[in-house]
Design a protein around this motif. Structure first.
Motif, PDB file in Angstrom:
ATOM      1  N   GLN A 105      72.510   5.810 -63.788  1.00 40.66           N
ATOM      2  CA  GLN A 105      73.185   4.530 -63.916  1.00 40.66           C
ATOM      3  C   GLN A 105      73.763   4.055 -62.580  1.00 40.66           C
ATOM      4  O   GLN A 105      74.468   4.810 -61.917  1.00 40.66           O
ATOM      5  N   VAL A 106      73.456   2.830 -62.208  1.00 38.44           N
ATOM      6  CA  VAL A 106      74.021   2.283 -60.973  1.00 38.44           C
ATOM      7  C   VAL A 106      74.687   0.932 -61.259  1.00 38.44           C
ATOM      8  O   VAL A 106      74.398   0.296 -62.273  1.00 38.44           O
ATOM      9  N   ALA A 107      75.597   0.523 -60.362  1.00 32.65           N
ATOM     10  CA  ALA A 107      76.232  -0.795 -60.458  1.00 32.65           C
ATOM     11  C   ALA A 107      76.799  -1.109 -59.079  1.00 32.65           C
ATOM     12  O   ALA A 107      77.073  -0.201 -58.298  1.00 32.65           O
ATOM     13  N   SER A 108      76.965  -2.387 -58.770  1.00 29.53           N
ATOM     14  CA  SER A 108      77.473  -2.777 -57.451  1.00 29.53           C
ATOM     15  C   SER A 108      78.901  -2.248 -57.262  1.00 29.53           C
ATOM     16  O   SER A 108      79.605  -1.991 -58.248  1.00 29.53           O
ATOM     17  N   VAL A 109      79.332  -2.101 -55.991  1.00 29.27           N
ATOM     18  CA  VAL A 109      80.696  -1.610 -55.715  1.00 29.27           C
ATOM     19  C   VAL A 109      81.717  -2.533 -56.388  1.00 29.27           C
ATOM     20  O   VAL A 109      82.679  -2.059 -57.009  1.00 29.27           O
ATOM     21  N   ILE A 121      86.169   3.785 -53.645  1.00 27.37           N
ATOM     22  CA  ILE A 121      84.800   3.974 -54.153  1.00 27.37           C
ATOM     23  C   ILE A 121      83.814   4.035 -52.995  1.00 27.37           C
ATOM     24  O   ILE A 121      82.939   4.905 -52.948  1.00 27.37           O
ATOM     25  N   GLU A 122      83.969   3.109 -52.043  1.00 25.37           N
ATOM     26  CA  GLU A 122      83.067   3.123 -50.883  1.00 25.37           C
ATOM     27  C   GLU A 122      83.163   4.438 -50.128  1.00 25.37           C
ATOM     28  O   GLU A 122      82.156   5.024 -49.733  1.00 25.37           O
ATOM     29  N   LYS A 123      84.399   4.906 -49.966  1.00 25.16           N
ATOM     30  CA  LYS A 123      84.620   6.145 -49.223  1.00 25.16           C
ATOM     31  C   LYS A 123      83.996   7.328 -49.969  1.00 25.16           C
ATOM     32  O   LYS A 123      83.341   8.187 -49.392  1.00 25.16           O
ATOM     33  N   ARG A 124      84.212   7.341 -51.271  1.00 28.45           N
ATOM     34  CA  ARG A 124      83.715   8.459 -52.076  1.00 28.45           C
ATOM     35  C   ARG A 124      82.181   8.451 -52.160  1.00 28.45           C
ATOM     36  O   ARG A 124      81.542   9.491 -52.088  1.00 28.45           O
ATOM     37  N   ASP A 125      81.590   7.249 -52.264  1.00 32.02           N
ATOM     38  CA  ASP A 125      80.118   7.132 -52.241  1.00 32.02           C
ATOM     39  C   ASP A 125      79.597   7.740 -50.941  1.00 32.02           C
ATOM     40  O   ASP A 125      78.607   8.460 -50.926  1.00 32.02           O
ATOM     41  N   TYR A 126      80.304   7.404 -49.865  1.00 31.60           N
ATOM     42  CA  TYR A 126      79.863   7.861 -48.538  1.00 31.60           C
ATOM     43  C   TYR A 126      79.920   9.398 -48.475  1.00 31.60           C
ATOM     44  O   TYR A 126      78.940  10.045 -48.119  1.00 31.60           O
ATOM     45  N   ILE A 127      81.053   9.965 -48.855  1.00 34.95           N
ATOM     46  CA  ILE A 127      81.184  11.437 -48.801  1.00 34.95           C
ATOM     47  C   ILE A 127      80.165  12.089 -49.734  1.00 34.95           C
ATOM     48  O   ILE A 127      79.464  13.022 -49.366  1.00 34.95           O
ATOM     49  N   ASP A 128      80.072  11.536 -50.971  1.00 38.29           N
ATOM     50  CA  ASP A 128      79.168  12.137 -51.966  1.00 38.29           C
ATOM     51  C   ASP A 128      77.708  12.116 -51.498  1.00 38.29           C
ATOM     52  O   ASP A 128      76.965  13.056 -51.728  1.00 38.29           O
ATOM     53  N   SER A 129      77.298  11.009 -50.837  1.00 36.27           N
ATOM     54  CA  SER A 129      75.875  10.910 -50.498  1.00 36.27           C
ATOM     55  C   SER A 129      75.544  11.501 -49.124  1.00 36.27           C
ATOM     56  O   SER A 129      74.383  11.690 -48.808  1.00 36.27           O
TER      57      SER A 129
END
Ligand code: DC
Length: 231
Positions: free
Chosen positions: A143-147, A174-182
């Motif tokens: 599942q994906v969705a825009s920030v 969210i942006e920060k966590r997406d960055y760390i996670d990916s």
């Protein structure tokens, strides 16, 4: 032996997975398992014990004594204490990406998650459910969705739960966590080859839930109807 079903829902932070997963589990009468909450509970445990989630040796020290559980209502317990709200707060959110990256931590969580899926029909949400935890799940959703859409959802969710927050802060988190996670090595966030990609930016939660339930019914077809009739 009774046939157990599994639905795996993976995707980035705050993509609406947990609300959708909860709704799906209610309709199908499956157990809902929030795997992010397990990593969050472990992070909180480290913090409460005065340990640093950024240090792997601290995590390894506490891992053997860590005990958590989730009930059918989606409540999360650290030992016997209800920490459902607490694990969603900003300080825990900021540190969970570190604690969940350690191999030993992931192995222990995956073991607990698989054991739960062996005993129940489940809807499990997380990052690595379709790829690692339940590679044979009956249905896999990525599942994906825009920030923007994700931040708005988490904001409303927090408000509903009485957790103070600002929309801008959530977007940044969210942006920060997406960055760390990916960007971390061996990132758990990968779409399983056989997962169905679902972009929910323009969907209401209700539409999301209905889509997943109908995909599941189509996927398992006759075997599901048999089980339903035998109830
Ligand atoms: O879904 P969430 O925001 O509650 O997840 C919290 C953190 O746990 C997030 O940084 C990603 C991580 N996580 C993970 O590594 N594997 C999972 N199966 C679920 C969550």
């Amino acid at each position: 032996m009774e046939r157990h079903y599994a639905i795996a829902i993976d995707g980035p932070a705050a993509s609406g997975k947990s609300t959708a997963a909860k709704g799906v589990s209610k309709i199908l009468d499956f157990l809902y398992i929030d795997t992010g909450a397990m990593y969050r509970a472990f992070t909180l445990y480290m913090m409460e014990q005065g340990k640093d989630p950024k240090k792997e040796e601290d995590a390894l020290l506490l891992l053997p004594s860590f005990e958590m559980s989730e009930d059918s209502k989606g409540h999360v317990y650290l030992f016997k204490e209800d920490v459902t709200k607490r694990v969603r707060e900003r300080d825990v959110s900021a540190l969970v990406s570190y604690a969940c990256a350690y191999k030993a931590v992931r192995e222990k969580m995956v073991e607990i998650q698989r054991a739960m899926a062996e005993r129940n029909s489940v809807v499990m949400d997380g990052r690595d459910i379709g790829t690692v935890v339940l590679p044979h799940a009956d249905l896999k959703i990525y599942q994906v969705a825009s920030v923007k859409a994700r931040a708005k959802r988490r904001y409303l969710e927090n408000q509903e739960k009485g957790i103070p927050c600002s929309l801008k802060e959530i977007e940044e988190d969210i942006e920060k966590r997406d960055y760390i996670d990916s960007h971390r090595e061996n990132s758990p966030l990968t779409k399983a080859e056989d997962a169905i990609l679902l972009d929910t930016s323009e969907m209401t939660i209700q539409e999301e839930i209905e889509t997943i339930v109908s995909l599941f019914r189509k996927k398992v077809g006759e075997s599901w109807k048999d089980t339903e009739q035998s109830h």
